[in-house]
Design an enzyme around this catalytic site. Structure first.
Site, PDB file in Angstrom:
ATOM      1  N   ASN A   9       0.881  -1.180   0.000  1.00 21.78           N
ATOM      2  CA  ASN A   9       0.000   0.000   0.000  1.00 21.78           C
ATOM      3  C   ASN A   9       0.911   1.221   0.000  1.00 21.78           C
ATOM      4  O   ASN A   9       1.474   1.576   1.034  1.00 21.78           O
ATOM      5  CB  ASN A   9      -0.894  -0.023   1.252  1.00 21.78           C
ATOM      6  CG  ASN A   9      -1.711   1.254   1.387  1.00 21.78           C
ATOM      7  OD1 ASN A   9      -1.826   2.036   0.439  1.00 21.78           O
ATOM      8  ND2 ASN A   9      -2.285   1.470   2.563  1.00 21.78           N
ATOM      9  N   LYS A  11       0.102   4.211  -0.302  1.00 20.90           N
ATOM     10  CA  LYS A  11      -0.572   5.416   0.224  1.00 20.90           C
ATOM     11  C   LYS A  11      -0.327   6.580  -0.739  1.00 20.90           C
ATOM     12  O   LYS A  11      -0.200   6.358  -1.939  1.00 20.90           O
ATOM     13  CB  LYS A  11      -0.103   5.724   1.646  1.00 20.90           C
ATOM     14  CG  LYS A  11      -0.118   4.484   2.539  1.00 20.90           C
ATOM     15  CD  LYS A  11       0.030   4.797   3.993  1.00 20.90           C
ATOM     16  CE  LYS A  11       0.115   3.495   4.758  1.00 20.90           C
ATOM     17  NZ  LYS A  11       0.010   3.649   6.178  1.00 20.90           N
ATOM     18  N   HIS A  95      -9.539   1.052   4.757  1.00 18.70           N
ATOM     19  CA  HIS A  95      -8.269   1.283   5.468  1.00 18.70           C
ATOM     20  C   HIS A  95      -8.536   2.245   6.626  1.00 18.70           C
ATOM     21  O   HIS A  95      -9.340   3.169   6.499  1.00 18.70           O
ATOM     22  CB  HIS A  95      -7.218   1.861   4.508  1.00 18.70           C
ATOM     23  CG  HIS A  95      -5.840   1.832   5.085  1.00 18.70           C
ATOM     24  ND1 HIS A  95      -5.410   2.772   5.989  1.00 18.70           N
ATOM     25  CD2 HIS A  95      -4.815   0.963   4.910  1.00 18.70           C
ATOM     26  CE1 HIS A  95      -4.165   2.471   6.346  1.00 18.70           C
ATOM     27  NE2 HIS A  95      -3.783   1.386   5.703  1.00 18.70           N
ATOM     28  N   GLU A  97      -6.969   4.661   7.711  1.00 15.62           N
ATOM     29  CA  GLU A  97      -6.753   6.089   7.387  1.00 15.62           C
ATOM     30  C   GLU A  97      -7.987   6.664   6.685  1.00 15.62           C
ATOM     31  O   GLU A  97      -8.338   7.829   6.885  1.00 15.62           O
ATOM     32  CB  GLU A  97      -5.489   6.241   6.515  1.00 15.62           C
ATOM     33  CG  GLU A  97      -4.237   5.980   7.351  1.00 15.62           C
ATOM     34  CD  GLU A  97      -3.037   5.467   6.573  1.00 15.62           C
ATOM     35  OE1 GLU A  97      -3.027   5.550   5.328  1.00 15.62           O
ATOM     36  OE2 GLU A  97      -2.100   4.958   7.223  1.00 15.62           O
ATOM     37  N   GLU A 167      -5.605  -5.098  10.456  1.00 17.37           N
ATOM     38  CA  GLU A 167      -4.547  -4.113  10.691  1.00 17.37           C
ATOM     39  C   GLU A 167      -4.820  -3.327  11.972  1.00 17.37           C
ATOM     40  O   GLU A 167      -5.602  -2.366  11.963  1.00 17.37           O
ATOM     41  CB  GLU A 167      -4.511  -3.108   9.533  1.00 17.37           C
ATOM     42  CG  GLU A 167      -4.199  -3.721   8.193  1.00 17.37           C
ATOM     43  CD  GLU A 167      -3.590  -2.680   7.269  1.00 17.37           C
ATOM     44  OE1 GLU A 167      -2.489  -2.930   6.792  1.00 17.37           O
ATOM     45  OE2 GLU A 167      -4.193  -1.612   7.062  1.00 17.37           O
ATOM     46  N   GLY A 173       2.367   1.980  10.508  1.00 12.13           N
ATOM     47  CA  GLY A 173       3.315   3.074  10.317  1.00 12.13           C
ATOM     48  C   GLY A 173       4.023   3.492  11.602  1.00 12.13           C
ATOM     49  O   GLY A 173       4.660   4.536  11.646  1.00 12.13           O
ATOM     50  N   SER A 213       3.353  -2.542  10.210  1.00 13.22           N
ATOM     51  CA  SER A 213       4.812  -2.594  10.372  1.00 13.22           C
ATOM     52  C   SER A 213       5.425  -3.938   9.987  1.00 13.22           C
ATOM     53  O   SER A 213       6.374  -4.397  10.624  1.00 13.22           O
ATOM     54  CB  SER A 213       5.203  -2.171  11.796  1.00 13.22           C
ATOM     55  OG  SER A 213       4.756  -0.842  12.042  1.00 13.22           O
TER      56      SER A 213
END
Ligand code: PEP
Length: 251
Positions: A9, A11, A95, A97, A167, A173, A213
């Site tokens: 991904n 991003k 996701h 985010e 996730e 991250g 991660s």
């Protein structure tokens, strides 16, 4: 036997030139599709050129999002029909985010999943809990809720073929990956939720990724676990060398 799937991904990173040089670096070097699905989740802007750069190779493409209508007055959105027309096979949805910064709800994500299937693509459906929920010991209920609401009215055949990425938000991250046993346990919660909703045959087929991660140095620990069929990878998917190392570790 579930085929492993490693999806990068990217991003909102890279320019077109950077995306294309990544494609050049990986395209002849990924393991065969028979062994592992190698997927790049690119910004929508680069999907068309990358589709032509990667045509005929074992690298597949994912969009990072799409809208749930195919066309209309939805300024700034990307049509799933137009994405599919480029030859893109996967779309990442839900996701954390997007849930957090763009206020996407389980209902939006469910509509997107249906639109993705209607256009012949496969959703990579993300779920995951916050640190607060994790520390309160409420992860399993939270994940069960996201899965149950996100899969409403999908067919057994659709759910068998989809990919679900677990996730934990606190591991994305942050460099703070979840212990492989925890990842396996919660991926197991995803699988048992699918089993409750669709039965054991569907639950044995759905592919479940861990994300948070993941790096070349730790991917083997996750892949060794029964309920983990792959990884959704942000930071470590940005460099060709590291993306290839992730794939090498699972083949
Ligand atoms: C992600 O973006 O889905 C992700 C897991 O990121 P990272 O690998 O950088 O934690």
């Amino acid at each position: 036997m579930r085929k492993p799937i490693i999806a990068g991904n990217w991003k909102m990173n890279k320019t077109l030139a950077e995306a294309q040089s990544f494609a050049e670096a990986v395209k002849g070097n990924v393991p065969s599709n028979d062994v592992v699905d190698a997927v790049i989740g690119s910004p929508a802007l680069f999907l068309a050129p990358l589709a032509s750069n990667l045509e005929g190779t074992d690298v597949k493409l994912a969009a990072q999002n799409c809208y749930f209508e195919n066309a209309g007055a939805f300024t700034g959105e990307n049509s799933p029909a137009a994405i599919a027309d480029l030859g893109v096979q996967y779309v990442i949805i839900g996701h954390s985010e997007r849930r957090e910064y763009f206020h996407e709800t389980d209902e939006d994500i469910n509509k997107k999943a249906k639109a993705i299937f209607a256009n012949g693509m496969t959703p990579i459906f993300c779920c995951g809990e916050s640190l607060e929920t994790y520390e309160a010991g409420q992860t399993a209920e939270w994940i069960e809720g996201q899965i149950t609401n996100g899969l409403v009215d999908l067919t057994a055949e659709q759910v068998s073929s989809m990919v679900i990425a677990y996730e934990p938000i606190w591991a994305i991250g942050t460099g703070k990956s979840a212990d492989a046993n925890i990842a396996d346990e919660i991926c197991g919660v995803v699988r048992s939720t699918v089993e409750k909703l669709y039965g054991s045959d569907v639950a044995s087929k759905v592919r479940i990724q861990y994300g948070g991660s993941v790096k070349p140095e730790n991917i083997a620990e996750y892949m060794a676990k029964e309920n983990v069929d792959g990884a959704l990878v942000g930071g470590a998917s940005l460099e060709a060398e590291s993306f290839l190392a992730l794939l090498e570790a699972v083949k």
